[in-house]
Design a protein around this motif. Structure first.
Motif, PDB file in Angstrom:
ATOM      1  N   UNK A  64      -6.658   7.328   3.491  1.00 50.55           N
ATOM      2  CA  UNK A  64      -6.846   6.755   4.823  1.00 50.55           C
ATOM      3  C   UNK A  64      -6.441   5.293   4.887  1.00 50.55           C
ATOM      4  N   UNK A  65      -6.389   4.633   3.758  1.00 49.41           N
ATOM      5  CA  UNK A  65      -5.983   3.231   3.727  1.00 49.41           C
ATOM      6  C   UNK A  65      -4.476   3.076   3.564  1.00 49.41           C
ATOM      7  N   UNK A  66      -3.819   4.056   2.955  1.00 48.28           N
ATOM      8  CA  UNK A  66      -2.394   3.939   2.632  1.00 48.28           C
ATOM      9  C   UNK A  66      -1.552   4.846   3.522  1.00 48.28           C
ATOM     10  N   UNK A  67      -0.366   4.421   3.901  1.00 48.21           N
ATOM     11  CA  UNK A  67       0.491   5.264   4.747  1.00 48.21           C
ATOM     12  C   UNK A  67       1.138   6.392   3.954  1.00 48.21           C
ATOM     13  N   UNK A  68       1.320   7.532   4.606  1.00 48.72           N
ATOM     14  CA  UNK A  68       2.017   8.648   3.976  1.00 48.72           C
ATOM     15  C   UNK A  68       3.517   8.388   4.030  1.00 48.72           C
ATOM     16  N   UNK A  69       4.158   8.412   2.883  1.00 48.52           N
ATOM     17  CA  UNK A  69       5.588   8.119   2.795  1.00 48.52           C
ATOM     18  C   UNK A  69       6.331   9.438   2.592  1.00 48.52           C
ATOM     19  N   UNK A  70       7.258   9.738   3.491  1.00 45.94           N
ATOM     20  CA  UNK A  70       8.004  10.996   3.432  1.00 45.94           C
ATOM     21  C   UNK A  70       9.390  10.775   2.829  1.00 45.94           C
ATOM     22  N   UNK A  71       9.867  11.773   2.096  1.00 47.44           N
ATOM     23  CA  UNK A  71      11.209  11.746   1.515  1.00 47.44           C
ATOM     24  C   UNK A  71      12.172  12.463   2.456  1.00 47.44           C
ATOM     25  N   UNK A  98       0.829  -1.204   0.000  1.00 50.43           N
ATOM     26  CA  UNK A  98       0.000   0.000   0.000  1.00 50.43           C
ATOM     27  C   UNK A  98       0.867   1.259   0.000  1.00 50.43           C
ATOM     28  N   UNK A  99       2.013   1.207   0.662  1.00 46.80           N
ATOM     29  CA  UNK A  99       2.943   2.341   0.631  1.00 46.80           C
ATOM     30  C   UNK A  99       3.414   2.585  -0.798  1.00 46.80           C
ATOM     31  N   UNK A 100       3.652   1.503  -1.535  1.00 48.12           N
ATOM     32  CA  UNK A 100       4.050   1.642  -2.932  1.00 48.12           C
ATOM     33  C   UNK A 100       2.943   2.267  -3.775  1.00 48.12           C
ATOM     34  N   UNK A 117      -8.412  -4.746   0.451  1.00 48.01           N
ATOM     35  CA  UNK A 117      -8.093  -3.313   0.469  1.00 48.01           C
ATOM     36  C   UNK A 117      -7.069  -2.993  -0.611  1.00 48.01           C
ATOM     37  N   UNK A 118      -6.071  -3.847  -0.735  1.00 44.07           N
ATOM     38  CA  UNK A 118      -5.037  -3.625  -1.748  1.00 44.07           C
ATOM     39  C   UNK A 118      -5.622  -3.674  -3.151  1.00 44.07           C
ATOM     40  N   UNK A 119      -6.499  -4.648  -3.397  1.00 48.29           N
ATOM     41  CA  UNK A 119      -7.115  -4.778  -4.714  1.00 48.29           C
ATOM     42  C   UNK A 119      -7.905  -3.522  -5.060  1.00 48.29           C
ATOM     43  N   UNK A 120      -8.652  -2.997  -4.092  1.00 49.86           N
ATOM     44  CA  UNK A 120      -9.421  -1.769  -4.349  1.00 49.86           C
ATOM     45  C   UNK A 120      -8.468  -0.599  -4.621  1.00 49.86           C
ATOM     46  N   UNK A 121      -7.439  -0.455  -3.799  1.00 49.56           N
ATOM     47  CA  UNK A 121      -6.509   0.669  -3.942  1.00 49.56           C
ATOM     48  C   UNK A 121      -5.750   0.591  -5.264  1.00 49.56           C
ATOM     49  N   UNK A 122      -5.379  -0.611  -5.677  1.00 51.88           N
ATOM     50  CA  UNK A 122      -4.690  -0.784  -6.958  1.00 51.88           C
ATOM     51  C   UNK A 122      -5.591  -0.350  -8.102  1.00 51.88           C
ATOM     52  N   UNK A 123      -6.850  -0.798  -8.072  1.00 52.93           N
ATOM     53  CA  UNK A 123      -7.795  -0.393  -9.113  1.00 52.93           C
ATOM     54  C   UNK A 123      -7.990   1.117  -9.125  1.00 52.93           C
ATOM     55  N   UNK A 124      -8.007   1.729  -7.949  1.00 52.65           N
ATOM     56  CA  UNK A 124      -8.195   3.170  -7.867  1.00 52.65           C
ATOM     57  C   UNK A 124      -7.034   3.909  -8.538  1.00 52.65           C
TER      58      UNK A 124
END
Length: 328
Positions: A245-252, A163-165, A273-280
């Motif tokens: 809200x489902x995925x973590x915020x990744x900071x540089x 999900x971070x990816x 959740x991953x399948x939905x987020x990937x489709x999104x």
């Protein structure tokens, strides 16, 4: 046989996979909204069958009926004719007669379509159904690569890292249109102002009362700029909020690393959740790709105007004209 697959073939296979996964997401909704899954499942199989006929070099009638493919694709013997005939009947009952399928029927349709794809894909195309990557639909290079990277973690069951990816993939998508590399002389029409450094908010929050109020204004500006960017690209905003809200915020960080600290909620994400987020993300990339033509137009005209302005040998000059109503 795999070597015979063209890029367009792979893209169409990915589209079938996308429609199937979209159907899975619909199937999890409450009735009668879950009925939409049957339409997605049917479209996924029908797209697959049309591609299979073309790939195998079989001439079929332009008016071929769904279930007739099983007779016309000989000598290949496709599996699952009975189950797919049932799926077609459920789809006809829903689309033409308004008969909503039961939850059990929707689930059975999902299982039947998965069984069909699992058996038919290697039979026709020489690859496994699970090997079909939906990232083949994504034309934005950096986003597509991040989606492929995320999938490697999903394959290992590390859903939160996957999900971070996906979060990075969507951020790369928005950045691609807010600050495109091809625009050199003008700002992107999808930037909506200069980049706002939200990290300075912490300094304002610790300052005077006036600085704290200024911090609130900056916070509103940051949120508004992002919302406008999302909506302007045709991305569904409520779905975007759900995604964040489902995925973590990744900071540089300054050392080039990208790190995050997942919350308990983010750690609890599932494969669904991953399948939905990937489709999104894929849907968002497809919607955003409509802006490519706009960026090309802006880049071409801005470069032309810039060169004309500084080229002393150019015959083109900016001449003031007045609007005086209709032509005479």
């Amino acid at each position: 046989m795999t070597s015979k697959l063209t890029p367009l073939d792979i893209q169409r296979l990915a589209y079938s996979r996308f429609l199937y996964d979209e159907g899975v997401v619909y199937s999890l909704r409450p009735a009668p909204l879950s009925s939409t899954a049957v339409l997605s499942f049917h479209d996924a199989v029908e797209n697959f069958l049309g591609l299979a006929a073309q790939f195998l070099g079989v001439e079929v009638s332009p008016k071929v009926q769904f279930i007739e493919y099983w007779g016309q694709l000989k000598p290949t013997v496709l599996p699952g004719k009975g189950a797919m005939n049932t799926l077609n009947s459920v789809r006809v009952a829903l689309k033409h007669h308004g008969v909503f399928p039961s939850a059990q029927t929707v689930e059975q349709s999902r299982a039947s379509v998965l069984n069909f794809f699992t058996a038919a894909t290697p039979m026709v195309f020489g690859i496994e159904f699970d090997a079909i990557s939906m990232t083949g639909l994504v034309t934005q290079e950096e986003t597509a690569q991040l989606l492929r990277d995320a999938q490697t973690h999903a394959d290992e069951g590390d859903w939160v890292h996957a999900m971070a990816g996906l979060r990075l993939a969507l951020e790369a998508l928005l950045e691609r249109y807010a600050r495109p590399r091809e625009l050199r002389h003008v700002d992107s029409p999808f930037a909506f102002g200069p980049r706002i450094n939200s990290r300075r908010l912490h300094e304002l929050e610790r300052g005077t009362m006036a600085e704290q109020e200024m911090g609130k204004a900056v916070e509103v500006a940051v949120a508004t700029q992002r919302a406008i960017q999302v909506v302007s690209l045709g991305i569904d905003f409520p779905s975007y909020i759900r995604f964040t809200w489902l995925t973590p915020r990744v900071d540089a960080y300054g050392d080039g690393s990208r790190r995050y600290y997942p919350t308990a909620q983010e750690e609890a994400v599932t494969g669904q959740d991953y399948s939905w987020a990937l489709n999104f993300v894929i849907e968002s990339a497809l919607q955003a790709s409509r802006a490519d033509e706009v960026l090309e137009l802006v880049s071409t005209r801005a470069t032309h105007n810039w060169n004309s302005q500084f080229d002393r040998t150019s015959q083109e000059r900016f001449v003031m004209r007045s609007w005086e109503g209709p032509a005479t």
